[in-house]
Scaffold this active site. Sequence first.
Site, PDB file in Angstrom:
ATOM      1  N   GLN A   1      -3.926  -0.896   9.316  1.00 28.39           N
ATOM      2  CA  GLN A   1      -4.902  -2.369   9.402  1.00 28.39           C
ATOM      3  C   GLN A   1      -5.235  -3.536  10.112  1.00 28.39           C
ATOM      4  O   GLN A   1      -5.037  -2.638  10.788  1.00 28.39           O
ATOM      5  CB  GLN A   1      -2.836  -2.575   9.004  1.00 28.39           C
TER       6      GLN A   1
ATOM      7  N   ASP B   1     -10.564   3.616   4.006  1.00 26.86           N
ATOM      8  CA  ASP B   1     -11.190   1.890   4.202  1.00 26.86           C
ATOM      9  C   ASP B   1     -12.680   2.072   4.190  1.00 26.86           C
ATOM     10  O   ASP B   1     -13.835   1.032   3.654  1.00 26.86           O
ATOM     11  CB  ASP B   1     -10.792   1.098   5.532  1.00 26.86           C
TER      12      ASP B   1
ATOM     13  N   LYS C   1       0.739  -1.142  -0.361  1.00 21.65           N
ATOM     14  CA  LYS C   1       0.052  -0.181  -0.155  1.00 21.65           C
ATOM     15  C   LYS C   1       0.947   1.292   0.019  1.00 21.65           C
ATOM     16  O   LYS C   1       0.539   2.500  -0.936  1.00 21.65           O
ATOM     17  CB  LYS C   1      -1.133   0.229   1.681  1.00 21.65           C
TER      18      LYS C   1
HETATM   19  N1  GUN Z   1      -6.971  -6.366   6.816  1.00 22.91           N
HETATM   20  C1  GUN Z   1      -7.654  -7.149   5.365  1.00 22.91           C
HETATM   21  N2  GUN Z   1      -7.673  -6.654   4.194  1.00 22.91           N
HETATM   22  C2  GUN Z   1      -7.852  -5.577   4.640  1.00 22.91           C
HETATM   23  C3  GUN Z   1      -8.487  -3.893   4.292  1.00 22.91           C
HETATM   24  O1  GUN Z   1      -8.736  -3.735   3.272  1.00 22.91           O
HETATM   25  N3  GUN Z   1      -8.699  -2.821   5.532  1.00 22.91           N
HETATM   26  C4  GUN Z   1      -7.402  -3.025   6.357  1.00 22.91           C
HETATM   27  N4  GUN Z   1      -7.609  -1.402   6.893  1.00 22.91           N
HETATM   28  N5  GUN Z   1      -8.161  -3.994   6.727  1.00 22.91           N
HETATM   29  C5  GUN Z   1      -7.457  -4.930   6.243  1.00 22.91           C
END
Ligand code: GUN
Length: 298
Positions: free
Chosen positions: A96, A119, A52
Amino acid sequence: MADIIDGKAIAEDVVAKVKTQTATLAEHGVTPGLAVVIVGEDPASQVYVASKSRRAKECGFHSVQHSLPAETSEDALVALVEELNADPAIHGILVQLPLPGHIDEARIIQTIDPDKDVDGFHFINVGRLGTGALDSAFVPCTPAGAMLMLERVRGRDLSGLSAVVIGRSNIVGKPMANLLLAANATVTVAHSRTKDLPALAATADILVAAVGRPEMVRGDWVKPGATVIDVGINRIPAPEKGEGKTRLVGDVAFAEAKERAGAITPVPGGVGPMTIAMLMANTLTSAFRTAGLEPPAF
Ligand code: GUN
């Protein structure tokens, strides 16, 4: 044989647009800023977060990563999120998940400023999406990416089409159902308590699988000509590749389903690459909104 919907190529299109639009924003003196927060050392999360941050830099964003030790207190994490909420250089905040067990995930998510919640997990954004207020919502990245792929096959208006979403998670199944509804599909959400799932699935013009069970959806669950969107990413043993080797499969038995589907997303190379691309799109959108400018459509 089905058309294979190439998620890598569509994700590259999205990222190319993000880069162009970032250059447009620069003319207004704005650089999109994304803060990614990770707590603890979970190896899979480390890999996701690194990609990311890397993608954000590649897009020309101001990209910051906060890597905190597993023993970080909930209050300390709240304080960091509040600091990022107040930082005008940051347009998107992503914490995350999963978080270590001693931290209340819901409290952390609800602390994020809804207008920086790229998100789309905050109640405010869930509510915006649920009421069709898509101009102000942030839509969770995975279903947003799945919709873009679907659009390539079916267009934006799904009037008259039936959609079955298998899975009712807050991150994928429920937002996906809302997006399909907003696009005028007739939507059914199925889950582990649904009766005769194969028969229900076989009624779907659009079949979305988001359950996390390797190859659960068999070929004969697929209506001939249906569009199949496979959101699952499951690692399974692959002894044929050598001892201890693994491979990725989706929630759909791809080899069977592609014989009946009109179009289908593969795993890997389907919905997976779209998720990070949509995070970039959401962060760009946030920067446009903050600057009082109309964000581009993706
Ligand atoms: N963990 C797995 N997928 C995601 C996501 O799309 N966003 C976040 N914040 N954590 C994750």
